[in-house]
Write a protein that holds these residues in place. Structure first.
Motif, PDB file in Angstrom:
ATOM      1  N   ALA A  23       8.709  13.020   6.782  1.00  7.61           N
ATOM      2  CA  ALA A  23       7.538  13.682   6.200  1.00  7.61           C
ATOM      3  C   ALA A  23       7.640  13.709   4.676  1.00  7.61           C
ATOM      4  N   SER A  24       8.828  13.964   4.154  1.00  2.00           N
ATOM      5  CA  SER A  24       8.965  14.055   2.705  1.00  2.00           C
ATOM      6  C   SER A  24       8.865  12.683   2.041  1.00  2.00           C
ATOM      7  N   THR A  25       9.254  11.598   2.713  1.00  3.92           N
ATOM      8  CA  THR A  25       9.130  10.267   2.123  1.00  3.92           C
ATOM      9  C   THR A  25       7.754   9.676   2.363  1.00  3.92           C
ATOM     10  N   ASP A  26       7.029  10.141   3.367  1.00  4.50           N
ATOM     11  CA  ASP A  26       5.696   9.616   3.617  1.00  4.50           C
ATOM     12  C   ASP A  26       4.720   9.975   2.502  1.00  4.50           C
ATOM     13  N   GLU A  27       4.844  11.164   1.932  1.00  5.64           N
ATOM     14  CA  GLU A  27       3.920  11.589   0.886  1.00  5.64           C
ATOM     15  C   GLU A  27       4.011  10.692  -0.352  1.00  5.64           C
ATOM     16  N   PRO A  28       5.211  10.431  -0.908  1.00  6.86           N
ATOM     17  CA  PRO A  28       5.281   9.512  -2.056  1.00  6.86           C
ATOM     18  C   PRO A  28       4.825   8.094  -1.692  1.00  6.86           C
ATOM     19  N   THR A  29       5.137   7.648  -0.477  1.00  7.77           N
ATOM     20  CA  THR A  29       4.714   6.319  -0.043  1.00  7.77           C
ATOM     21  C   THR A  29       3.199   6.250   0.031  1.00  7.77           C
ATOM     22  N   ALA A  30       2.594   7.252   0.633  1.00  6.60           N
ATOM     23  CA  ALA A  30       1.133   7.285   0.745  1.00  6.60           C
ATOM     24  C   ALA A  30       0.485   7.319  -0.636  1.00  6.60           C
ATOM     25  N   LYS A  31       1.060   8.087  -1.546  1.00  7.15           N
ATOM     26  CA  LYS A  31       0.523   8.179  -2.913  1.00  7.15           C
ATOM     27  C   LYS A  31       0.608   6.816  -3.599  1.00  7.15           C
ATOM     28  N   ALA A  32       1.748   6.151  -3.487  1.00  4.51           N
ATOM     29  CA  ALA A  32       1.924   4.833  -4.104  1.00  4.51           C
ATOM     30  C   ALA A  32       0.948   3.827  -3.498  1.00  4.51           C
ATOM     31  N   GLU A  33       0.800   3.837  -2.184  1.00  9.84           N
ATOM     32  CA  GLU A  33      -0.121   2.908  -1.531  1.00  9.84           C
ATOM     33  C   GLU A  33      -1.558   3.160  -1.978  1.00  9.84           C
ATOM     34  N   THR A  34      -1.929   4.418  -2.140  1.00  5.17           N
ATOM     35  CA  THR A  34      -3.270   4.760  -2.631  1.00  5.17           C
ATOM     36  C   THR A  34      -3.458   4.248  -4.053  1.00  5.17           C
ATOM     37  N   GLU A  35      -2.464   4.444  -4.906  1.00  8.14           N
ATOM     38  CA  GLU A  35      -2.552   3.974  -6.295  1.00  8.14           C
ATOM     39  C   GLU A  35      -2.651   2.454  -6.361  1.00  8.14           C
ATOM     40  N   ILE A  36      -1.877   1.768  -5.536  1.00  2.85           N
ATOM     41  CA  ILE A  36      -1.899   0.299  -5.526  1.00  2.85           C
ATOM     42  C   ILE A  36      -3.225  -0.205  -4.975  1.00  2.85           C
ATOM     43  N   THR A  37      -3.723   0.432  -3.931  1.00  2.00           N
ATOM     44  CA  THR A  37      -5.035   0.066  -3.391  1.00  2.00           C
ATOM     45  C   THR A  37      -6.109   0.237  -4.458  1.00  2.00           C
TER      46      THR A  37
END
Length: 163
Positions: A23-37
């Motif tokens: 759960a704690s690593t999913d949030e930064p990953t999701a944020k990065a994926e959103t920024e890259i998208t």
């Protein structure tokens, strides 16, 4: 609480630790994926603006100061972001001469490699005035987060079926 209960409670906590870590690593990953998208949305917006209006907007800034460009038709070369933008206008002019009126992403696949490194493999589709597909192309990008902004540091243009 007896020893058996404590042991059961401890095992229950240990079992939940991987879920908490995920759960704690999913949030930064999701944020990065959103920024890259978002970077790739800006990329396509910039391309379509040039195709329709003949001017390449300065924003968003897509490229690192220096990047590597390669394809099956050319050796890998290092170019500055300014040179890349000049090459993009020549490229987009050639698409326009082929009757391309717009370009969209068919897919954007992002793999986060680290907090500031990512790999994206995308397929772009080029359309004519009637909305018919003129061509499809694949591209794979190395991205680096530089000063809190994702930038393209290298990319290869390739067959869209290989990604």
């Amino acid at each position: 609480m007896n020893t058996g209960q404590r042991l059961g409670y401890l095992l229950w906590i240990i079992a939940l630790l991987p879920l908490a870590a995920t759960a704690s690593t999913d949030e930064p990953t999701a944020k990065a994926e959103t920024e890259i998208t978002q970077l790739f949305r800006g990329y396509m917006s910039k391309y379509n603006h040039y195709i329709t209006r003949g001017a390449l907007p300065n924003k968003p800034d897509l490229y690192a100061d220096n990047l590597i460009v390669m394809s099956s038709a050319r050796d890998a070369t290092s170019v500055t972001s300014d040179e890349m933008n000049r090459q993009v206008t020549v490229f987009l002019d050639s698409l326009k001469s082929q009757g391309v009126k717009s370009v969209t992403w068919e897919s954007i696949d992002i793999t986060l490699l680290d907090g500031n490194l990512a790999l994206a493999s995308n397929v772009a589709v080029r359309y004519n005035d009637n909305g018919e597909t003129v061509s499809r192309v694949g591209a794979t990008y190395f991205l680096n987060k530089i000063k809190d902004q994702w930038r393209i540091t290298a990319f290869a243009v390739h067959n869209p079926d290989y990604r």
